[in-house]
Design a protein around this motif. Structure first.
Motif, mmCIF file in Angstrom:
data_model
loop_
_atom_site.group_PDB
_atom_site.id
_atom_site.type_symbol
_atom_site.label_atom_id
_atom_site.label_comp_id
_atom_site.label_asym_id
_atom_site.label_seq_id
_atom_site.Cartn_x
_atom_site.Cartn_y
_atom_site.Cartn_z
ATOM 1 N N LEU A 75 0.996 -1.179 -0.096
ATOM 2 C CA LEU A 75 0.087 -0.048 0.094
ATOM 3 C C LEU A 75 0.927 1.231 -0.119
ATOM 4 N N ILE A 76 1.995 1.209 0.713
ATOM 5 C CA ILE A 76 2.778 2.367 0.578
ATOM 6 C C ILE A 76 3.453 2.604 -0.366
ATOM 7 N N ILE A 77 3.936 1.459 -1.349
ATOM 8 C CA ILE A 77 4.478 1.718 -2.427
ATOM 9 C C ILE A 77 3.653 2.162 -3.539
ATOM 10 N N LEU A 78 2.492 1.746 -3.463
ATOM 11 C CA LEU A 78 1.441 1.983 -4.331
ATOM 12 C C LEU A 78 1.006 3.623 -4.032
ATOM 13 N N ALA A 79 0.911 3.946 -2.914
ATOM 14 C CA ALA A 79 0.479 5.556 -2.593
ATOM 15 C C ALA A 79 1.686 6.193 -3.059
ATOM 16 N N PHE A 80 3.086 5.974 -2.714
ATOM 17 C CA PHE A 80 4.060 6.781 -3.335
ATOM 18 C C PHE A 80 4.067 7.133 -4.920
ATOM 19 N N PHE A 81 3.723 5.684 -5.372
ATOM 20 C CA PHE A 81 3.473 5.795 -6.965
ATOM 21 C C PHE A 81 2.500 7.037 -7.392
ATOM 22 N N SER A 82 1.495 7.098 -6.628
ATOM 23 C CA SER A 82 0.363 7.898 -6.942
ATOM 24 C C SER A 82 0.821 9.171 -6.940
ATOM 25 N N ILE A 83 1.328 9.601 -5.628
ATOM 26 C CA ILE A 83 1.756 11.154 -5.515
ATOM 27 C C ILE A 83 3.039 11.564 -6.402
ATOM 28 N N TYR A 84 3.798 10.412 -6.835
ATOM 29 C CA TYR A 84 4.855 10.902 -7.507
ATOM 30 C C TYR A 84 4.277 11.223 -8.929
ATOM 31 N N VAL A 85 3.606 10.221 -9.543
ATOM 32 C CA VAL A 85 3.553 10.151 -10.957
ATOM 33 C C VAL A 85 2.108 10.966 -11.140
ATOM 34 N N ILE A 86 1.154 10.583 -10.635
ATOM 35 C CA ILE A 86 -0.256 11.154 -10.662
ATOM 36 C C ILE A 86 0.076 12.700 -10.678
ATOM 37 N N TRP A 87 0.329 13.223 -9.474
ATOM 38 C CA TRP A 87 0.550 14.602 -9.272
ATOM 39 C C TRP A 87 1.553 15.331 -10.040
ATOM 40 N N GLY A 88 2.512 14.590 -10.651
ATOM 41 C CA GLY A 88 3.346 15.137 -11.699
ATOM 42 C C GLY A 88 2.554 15.539 -13.026
ATOM 43 N N SER A 89 1.646 14.670 -13.267
ATOM 44 C CA SER A 89 0.810 15.282 -14.400
ATOM 45 C C SER A 89 -0.144 16.142 -14.104
ATOM 46 N N SER A 108 -10.579 8.065 10.984
ATOM 47 C CA SER A 108 -9.621 6.963 10.842
ATOM 48 C C SER A 108 -9.309 6.376 9.421
ATOM 49 N N ASN A 109 -10.525 6.532 8.698
ATOM 50 C CA ASN A 109 -10.755 6.049 7.206
ATOM 51 C C ASN A 109 -10.026 7.163 6.292
ATOM 52 N N PHE A 110 -9.061 6.906 5.612
ATOM 53 C CA PHE A 110 -8.627 7.671 4.955
ATOM 54 C C PHE A 110 -9.250 8.395 3.550
ATOM 55 N N PHE A 111 -10.240 7.440 3.175
ATOM 56 C CA PHE A 111 -11.039 7.702 2.120
ATOM 57 C C PHE A 111 -12.120 8.829 2.514
ATOM 58 N N VAL A 112 -12.650 8.832 3.639
ATOM 59 C CA VAL A 112 -13.524 9.843 4.531
ATOM 60 C C VAL A 112 -12.754 10.965 4.634
ATOM 61 N N ASN A 113 -11.437 10.900 5.097
ATOM 62 C CA ASN A 113 -10.667 12.152 5.415
ATOM 63 C C ASN A 113 -10.543 12.752 4.360
ATOM 64 N N THR A 114 -10.035 12.105 3.240
ATOM 65 C CA THR A 114 -9.878 13.103 1.914
ATOM 66 C C THR A 114 -11.348 13.587 1.404
ATOM 67 N N GLY A 115 -12.386 12.927 1.747
ATOM 68 C CA GLY A 115 -13.700 13.358 1.168
ATOM 69 C C GLY A 115 -13.914 14.830 2.024
ATOM 70 N N TYR A 116 -13.824 14.712 3.159
ATOM 71 C CA TYR A 116 -14.220 16.050 3.898
ATOM 72 C C TYR A 116 -13.508 17.089 3.579
ATOM 73 N N GLN A 117 -11.921 16.716 3.400
ATOM 74 C CA GLN A 117 -11.029 17.597 3.073
ATOM 75 C C GLN A 117 -11.488 18.487 1.690
ATOM 76 N N VAL A 121 -7.641 9.527 -5.950
ATOM 77 C CA VAL A 121 -6.488 8.549 -5.917
ATOM 78 C C VAL A 121 -5.443 9.141 -5.086
ATOM 79 N N ALA A 122 -4.612 10.395 -5.792
ATOM 80 C CA ALA A 122 -3.639 10.793 -5.244
ATOM 81 C C ALA A 122 -3.716 11.407 -3.964
ATOM 82 N N PHE A 123 -4.905 12.184 -3.853
ATOM 83 C CA PHE A 123 -4.758 12.821 -2.332
ATOM 84 C C PHE A 123 -5.198 12.053 -1.367
ATOM 85 N N THR A 124 -5.954 10.858 -1.706
ATOM 86 C CA THR A 124 -6.258 9.794 -0.675
ATOM 87 C C THR A 124 -4.607 9.149 -0.264
ATOM 88 N N SER A 125 -3.992 8.926 -1.310
ATOM 89 C CA SER A 125 -2.580 8.545 -0.915
ATOM 90 C C SER A 125 -1.843 9.190 -0.282
#
Length: 310
Positions: free
Chosen positions: A9-23, A181-190, A233-237
């Motif tokens: 999960l950590i590796i996939l999350a880093f991939f998201s903020i590395y590549v997706i956010w770059g675009s 505690s749920n990162f998905f919900v946390n992202t939604g509120y933000q 995807v990226a902000f939840t990561s």
């Protein structure tokens, strides 16, 4: 069984903020040519937040949170999205997407300085080298005559520095705040809170709002990609990583983001890349490397396994 899953999960999350956010620099640059910055960001985040809540309900995830968590997500949404992202998108009206990405690559430098000032964290010897190189790289990047003389360039650069400070404060705040505690919900509120606040800014500046049907095809596509991948995807990561690794490690997405942004800006928007920009980028990213390297230059094998409190 738990550790391999966590590492994956950590590796996939880093991939998201590395590549997706770059675009996202390219996508925002395309969209901001037609849409007011705060309107663009507001629609993007409100839609993303609503979709997250819908998905949460479909998956049986409760979206109820405490008063304290709501206050904290409001603060995080304001720092990350309303100021951190909204101002950065606004700056793209004045500077190239690749230039903005290179300048923002100094984010770990800002976080390190704030951690020293706000939290009193000791700066490692190697980090001092990184600070010097980071400041030098930023100066070389932002002092180019052909960039400074462009109309509104100084305003754009100032906006980028402001968003970096806001994002750094947000990173330190979220790392310790009580959040859902749920990162998905946390992202939604933000997303929703940040988007609503940006809508307020947009109305204050009397932006001319328009329906998606009035946008060009490339802007419609950019918005879809920004909502689904850049936001959900990226902000939840990103929120997930802030809780499992230290803030300065999360900020290492700035190693890869500018490279992705440079290539996409050059290929799709014909943005010019100067030799001084390349030299500045090398110096700046080298500085970021030193900031995130331990005194004895430990290998990357421990990168993903470190605890927040190391």
């Amino acid at each position: 069984m738990g550790k391999p899953q966590s590492s994956t999960l950590i590796i996939l999350a880093f991939f998201s903020i590395y590549v997706i956010w770059g675009s996202t620099y390219l996508l925002n640059k395309i969209a901001v040519t037609e849409l007011p910055p705060f309107m663009l960001a507001s629609i993007r985040f409100i839609v993303a937040g609503i979709l997250i809540f819908i998905l949460s309900r479909l998956m049986g995830i409760s979206i109820s949170i405490s008063k304290r968590q709501f206050i904290n997500t409001s603060i995080a949404g304001f720092l990350f999205l309303t100021l951190g992202n909204g101002i950065a998108v606004w700056a793209l009206k004045y500077v190239d997407s690749s230039f903005a990405a290179l300048l923002i690559s100094g984010q770990p430098l800002v976080i390190l300085i704030l951690m020293r000032i706000v939290e009193g964290k000791k700066i490692q010897p190697m980090s001092y080298v990184g600070v010097v190189l980071g400041v030098l790289g930023m100066y070389l990047l932002a002092s180019q005559r052909q960039i400074v003389l462009q109309e509104g360039a100084i305003v754009g650069i100032a906006m980028i520095f402001a968003c970096m400070i806001s994002w750094a404060f947000g990173s330190l705040f979220v790392a310790k705040a009580e959040l859902p505690s749920n990162f998905f919900v946390n992202t939604g509120y933000q997303m929703i809170i940040g988007g609503v606040l940006m809508a307020g800014f947009s109305l204050f500046y009397e932006d001319a709002w328009s329906w998606p049907s009035q946008w060009s095809g490339k802007v419609q596509l950019s918005m879809i990609l920004l909502v689904v991948f850049g936001s959900i995807v990226a902000f939840t990561s990103f929120n997930y990583l802030l809780k499992v690794v230290s803030p300065e490690k999360v900020a290492t997405n700035t190693y890869v983001n500018p490279i992705i942004a440079l290539l996409l800006g050059w290929y799709f928007l014909n943005e010019h890349i100067t030799l001084q920009s390349i030299i500045a980028a090398v110096i700046l990213l080298t500085g970021v490397y030193f900031i995130n390297t331990k005194k004895k230059l430990r290998g990357y094998s421990r990168f993903f396994s470190r605890k927040r409190n190391e």
